[in-house]
Design a protein around this motif. Structure first.
Motif, PDB file in Angstrom:
ATOM      1  N   PRO A   1       0.818  -1.214   0.000  1.00  0.00           N
ATOM      2  CA  PRO A   1       0.000   0.000   0.000  1.00  0.00           C
ATOM      3  C   PRO A   1       0.852   1.265   0.000  1.00  0.00           C
ATOM      4  O   PRO A   1       1.630   1.514   0.922  1.00  0.00           O
ATOM      5  N   GLY A   2       0.762   2.040  -1.081  1.00  0.00           N
ATOM      6  CA  GLY A   2       1.482   3.303  -1.176  1.00  0.00           C
ATOM      7  C   GLY A   2       2.912   3.189  -1.656  1.00  0.00           C
ATOM      8  O   GLY A   2       3.646   4.183  -1.651  1.00  0.00           O
ATOM      9  N   GLY A   3       3.351   2.007  -2.093  1.00  0.00           N
ATOM     10  CA  GLY A   3       4.733   1.887  -2.530  1.00  0.00           C
ATOM     11  C   GLY A   3       5.022   0.552  -3.175  1.00  0.00           C
ATOM     12  O   GLY A   3       4.115  -0.249  -3.444  1.00  0.00           O
ATOM     13  N   LYS A   4       6.299   0.280  -3.438  1.00  0.00           N
ATOM     14  CA  LYS A   4       6.682  -1.007  -4.007  1.00  0.00           C
ATOM     15  C   LYS A   4       8.129  -1.332  -3.655  1.00  0.00           C
ATOM     16  O   LYS A   4       8.935  -0.444  -3.350  1.00  0.00           O
ATOM     17  N   VAL A   5       8.415  -2.606  -3.699  1.00  0.00           N
ATOM     18  CA  VAL A   5       9.767  -3.129  -3.515  1.00  0.00           C
ATOM     19  C   VAL A   5      10.219  -3.735  -4.835  1.00  0.00           C
ATOM     20  O   VAL A   5       9.456  -4.456  -5.479  1.00  0.00           O
ATOM     21  N   THR A   6      11.448  -3.432  -5.240  1.00  0.00           N
ATOM     22  CA  THR A   6      12.035  -4.055  -6.418  1.00  0.00           C
ATOM     23  C   THR A   6      13.266  -4.845  -5.983  1.00  0.00           C
ATOM     24  O   THR A   6      14.138  -4.308  -5.292  1.00  0.00           O
ATOM     25  N   ALA A   7      13.321  -6.109  -6.373  1.00  0.00           N
ATOM     26  CA  ALA A   7      14.503  -6.921  -6.084  1.00  0.00           C
ATOM     27  C   ALA A   7      15.638  -6.505  -7.010  1.00  0.00           C
ATOM     28  O   ALA A   7      15.429  -6.295  -8.210  1.00  0.00           O
ATOM     29  N   THR A   8      16.829  -6.350  -6.457  1.00  0.00           N
ATOM     30  CA  THR A   8      17.993  -5.928  -7.235  1.00  0.00           C
ATOM     31  C   THR A   8      19.141  -6.920  -6.996  1.00  0.00           C
ATOM     32  O   THR A   8      19.153  -7.628  -5.991  1.00  0.00           O
ATOM     33  N   PRO A   9      20.117  -6.979  -7.898  1.00  0.00           N
ATOM     34  CA  PRO A   9      21.163  -8.002  -7.792  1.00  0.00           C
ATOM     35  C   PRO A   9      22.046  -7.839  -6.556  1.00  0.00           C
ATOM     36  O   PRO A   9      22.209  -6.752  -6.015  1.00  0.00           O
ATOM     37  N   PHE A  10      22.629  -8.932  -6.147  1.00  0.00           N
ATOM     38  CA  PHE A  10      23.504  -9.019  -4.976  1.00  0.00           C
ATOM     39  C   PHE A  10      24.783  -9.708  -5.451  1.00  0.00           C
ATOM     40  O   PHE A  10      24.768 -10.878  -5.811  1.00  0.00           O
ATOM     41  N   LEU A  11      25.901  -8.999  -5.445  1.00  0.00           N
ATOM     42  CA  LEU A  11      27.180  -9.561  -5.839  1.00  0.00           C
ATOM     43  C   LEU A  11      28.019  -9.906  -4.618  1.00  0.00           C
ATOM     44  O   LEU A  11      28.021  -9.183  -3.625  1.00  0.00           O
ATOM     45  N   GLY A  12      28.768 -11.014  -4.721  1.00  0.00           N
ATOM     46  CA  GLY A  12      29.794 -11.314  -3.735  1.00  0.00           C
ATOM     47  C   GLY A  12      29.281 -11.867  -2.425  1.00  0.00           C
ATOM     48  O   GLY A  12      28.153 -12.318  -2.296  1.00  0.00           O
ATOM     49  N   GLU A  13      30.170 -11.886  -1.412  1.00  0.00           N
ATOM     50  CA  GLU A  13      29.944 -12.212   0.002  1.00  0.00           C
ATOM     51  C   GLU A  13      29.733 -13.692   0.281  1.00  0.00           C
ATOM     52  O   GLU A  13      29.668 -14.092   1.435  1.00  0.00           O
ATOM     53  N   HIS A  14      29.662 -14.550  -0.727  1.00  0.00           N
ATOM     54  CA  HIS A  14      29.373 -15.959  -0.496  1.00  0.00           C
ATOM     55  C   HIS A  14      30.537 -16.867  -0.882  1.00  0.00           C
ATOM     56  O   HIS A  14      30.345 -17.975  -1.365  1.00  0.00           O
ATOM     57  N   SER A  15      31.763 -16.381  -0.672  1.00  0.00           N
ATOM     58  CA  SER A  15      32.969 -17.197  -0.864  1.00  0.00           C
ATOM     59  C   SER A  15      33.071 -17.783  -2.266  1.00  0.00           C
ATOM     60  O   SER A  15      33.590 -18.886  -2.462  1.00  0.00           O
ATOM     61  N   ASP A  16      32.533 -17.057  -3.251  1.00  0.00           N
ATOM     62  CA  ASP A  16      32.585 -17.453  -4.664  1.00  0.00           C
ATOM     63  C   ASP A  16      31.830 -18.743  -4.955  1.00  0.00           C
ATOM     64  O   ASP A  16      32.020 -19.356  -6.015  1.00  0.00           O
ATOM     65  N   LEU A  17      30.959 -19.187  -4.061  1.00  0.00           N
ATOM     66  CA  LEU A  17      30.107 -20.331  -4.336  1.00  0.00           C
ATOM     67  C   LEU A  17      28.953 -19.910  -5.238  1.00  0.00           C
ATOM     68  O   LEU A  17      28.542 -18.742  -5.244  1.00  0.00           O
ATOM     69  N   ASP A  18      28.427 -20.862  -5.985  1.00  0.00           N
ATOM     70  CA  ASP A  18      27.340 -20.578  -6.916  1.00  0.00           C
ATOM     71  C   ASP A  18      26.023 -20.523  -6.150  1.00  0.00           C
ATOM     72  O   ASP A  18      25.242 -21.471  -6.138  1.00  0.00           O
ATOM     73  N   ILE A  19      25.815 -19.396  -5.502  1.00  0.00           N
ATOM     74  CA  ILE A  19      24.612 -19.191  -4.689  1.00  0.00           C
ATOM     75  C   ILE A  19      23.800 -18.066  -5.308  1.00  0.00           C
ATOM     76  O   ILE A  19      24.261 -16.921  -5.397  1.00  0.00           O
ATOM     77  N   ARG A  20      22.589 -18.387  -5.741  1.00  0.00           N
ATOM     78  CA  ARG A  20      21.682 -17.404  -6.341  1.00  0.00           C
ATOM     79  C   ARG A  20      20.674 -16.880  -5.325  1.00  0.00           C
ATOM     80  O   ARG A  20      19.995 -15.894  -5.601  1.00  0.00           O
ATOM     81  N   GLY A  21      20.527 -17.563  -4.196  1.00  0.00           N
ATOM     82  CA  GLY A  21      19.544 -17.156  -3.200  1.00  0.00           C
ATOM     83  C   GLY A  21      20.012 -15.949  -2.416  1.00  0.00           C
ATOM     84  O   GLY A  21      20.232 -16.022  -1.193  1.00  0.00           O
TER      85      GLY A  21
END
Length: 529
Positions: free
Chosen positions: A362-382
């Motif tokens: 109500p009155g706004g929105k959230v947009t998901a944006t990319p997240f780079l790094g921080e996961h020890s270079d593992l293939d994590i998309r979550g």
């Protein structure tokens, strides 16, 4: 009206610790594939090590230099209880331990035999525990991998809700043991509930933070005997302790609740990011559960680490949340459990998002944006950062993402515009790969390799690049486990010479030189407009 029928509330300083086989629960110990691996290759060996030499563990736990290490913080005189716990795990979780061994065997089978040719002949050679629960595949570089059919594993013997329980107690100001290493044994003044996390009685209990119930109703909902009912009584009060200013009637507000937790509000809506919230309202130096709005339209989860999706807080929000927004995982990757599945099995409503998906409120929105790094270079998309638009402002929720490729943030700006406020984590010298992911590594890595792949966010230069590309007008850096109530999860120790703090100071100086308002946050902060 009898005493059991009087209106009562859950005390503000009640602590709820969700446990699996006595260990504090988080994503990687509940999601079944990862839970089996952590049980077999981290928790069981940890208990065995303690039983061989408890004095070493006790000494290490009491050594500040080893804070956050994998040592069991239980007194030696209770070793028989630890032995009983270990015996019960080996007996009652045999399916999980067999599955974990099968994962390691299956991964080795692939390494030895998947050489770019047809994978079909390998299926009959897989351990029986994996049958029907995995698919073998190559990527376009001919690298083989095993994909886990997670929804099916949740319906297999590997996922056992009998592992789950909850401990209830009152905050006493004493730092709790580090969550990844020390199981919780029974303690005086602690109520143990052998209930699965999705049990409706827990929702009835947590609802009593904001709405009255009765002792009789709670006793029935939680299936308590006389002794349990008496213990529960110490956690209840005849009055709620809700903050009068937990809602607003005009404009917009952002409150910093500590670590990466923000509450963004208008009169019509409330958004909470990565809830990790203190229950202790005695100090006045922090916002607590008392300060949360009664209803939360959206909870935004940035990633699955134990300090960003904190189960003890999440369970207490059940029944008062419109939806929990989570990043979509890569489906079946061992290091990337499906956060949405995890939360759904805990009884929470979930919305999964990909980059640039929009979620209105109500009155706004959230947009998901990319997240780079921080996961020890593992293939994590979550993992996801977020862009929140409310009350005429745009707020970038950066969590622990890194500016390793600043051009990414140019794409975000081109798509969404400039940010009025940017919130970033700067844990730029994080723990090595094996600290969090050791149990999932079916092929050993060297210490040198592990140390080169850290759980690190942005340093000063990278944070500056993010700000430039986003055109952000204000910048705020999260505290990084510095808040006093987070030691059991964060186990961090900083001094004025710590590299991370020096990088934050360098970044704040960079902002001052450019006339950009910037702060290193701690405990609590409020912005109104």
């Amino acid at each position: 009206m009898g005493a059991n029928e009087e209106p009562i509330f859950l005390r503000s300083n009640a602590i709820i610790e969700p446990l699996v086989d006595g260990f504090y629960a988080w994503l990687y110990t509940v999601a079944p594939v990862q839970a089996a691996m952590n049980l077999a290759f981290l928790q069981v060996p940890l208990l065995e090590s303690f039983l061989r030499n408890p004095q070493v563990h006790v000494a290490a736990v009491n050594n500040p230099a080893l804070r956050g290490g994998y040592f069991v913080g239980i007194a030696e005189e209770r070793k028989d209880e630890v032995a009983a716990l270990l015996e019960s795990i080996k007996r009652d979780r045999a399916d999980m331990l067999t599955f974990a061994a099968a994962v390691a065997e299956g991964e080795e089978l692939l390494r030895q035999n998947a050489t770019g040719f047809d994978l079909t002949p390998l299926y009959p050679k897989l351990p029986a525990a994996l049958n029907g629960l995995v698919e073998l595949a190559y990527d376009t570089n001919n690298q083989p991998s095993m994909h886990y059919l997670e929804p099916l594993v949740y319906h297999s013997p590997v996922y056992d809700e009998g592992r789950q329980s909850v401990q209830l107690s009152l905050e006493d100001g004493v730092e709790r043991p580090f969550i990844l290493s020390t199981p919780r044994l029974p303690q005086p003044g602690v109520l143990d509930l052998s209930l699965p996390f999705r049990h409706p009685g827990l929702e009835e209990l947590f609802r009593a933070r904001t709405k009255p119930t009765t002792a009789a109703r709670l006793r029935e909902a939680l299936e308590l005997d006389d002794a349990g009912a008496r213990q529960l009584g110490s956690l209840l009060d005849t009055r709620p302790s809700l903050a009068e200013d937990r809602h607003i009637d005009a404009g917009g507000r952002v409150r910093y609740f500590g670590h990466a937790c923000l509450v963004l509000q208008t009169p019509e809506a409330a958004i909470v990011t990565d809830p990790f919230i203190s229950a202790d309202n005695r100090h006045g130096d922090r916002y607590t559960l008392d300060d949360l709005p009664d209803f939360i339209d959206l909870v935004l989860i940035t990633h699955g680490h134990q300090d960003h999706i904190v189960l003890e807080t999440m369970l207490q929000l059940r029944g008062r949340v419109g939806s929990v927004v989570v990043p979509r995982s890569s489906r079946g990757n061992l290091a990337d459990p499906n956060i949405g599945l995890y939360l759904k099995h805990l009884g929470l409503p979930v919305t999964e998002v990909d980059d640039f998906d929009e979620v209105p409120f109500p009155g706004g929105k959230v947009t998901a944006t990319p997240f780079l790094g921080e996961h020890s270079d593992l293939d994590i998309r979550g993992k996801s950062t977020y862009w929140v638009e409310l009350a005429g402002k745009s707020v970038f929720i950066g969590a622990d993402s890194s500016g390793i490729d600043p051009v990414l943030y140019r794409y975000i700006r081109n798509h969404l515009g400039t940010a009025d406020m940017a919130f970033l984590g700067m844990e730029c010298d994080g723990a090595p790969l094996t600290w969090l992911y050791q149990a999932l590594l079916t092929k050993p890595v060297t210490k040198k390799m592990s140390d080169s792949r850290k759980l690190s966010g942005s340093n000063a230069a990278q944070a500056g690049d993010i700000l430039v590309e986003l055109g952000a007008r204000e910048a705020y850096i999260y505290a990084m486990g510095e808040e006093s109530w987070q030691g059991h999860v964060m186990a961090t120790t900083y001094t004025e010479d710590t590299y991370q703090l020096k990088q934050i100071d360098e970044f704040l100086g960079w902002c001052r030189d450019r006339g950009i308002p910037a702060e290193h946050l701690l405990n609590k902060r409020e912005w109104r407009w």
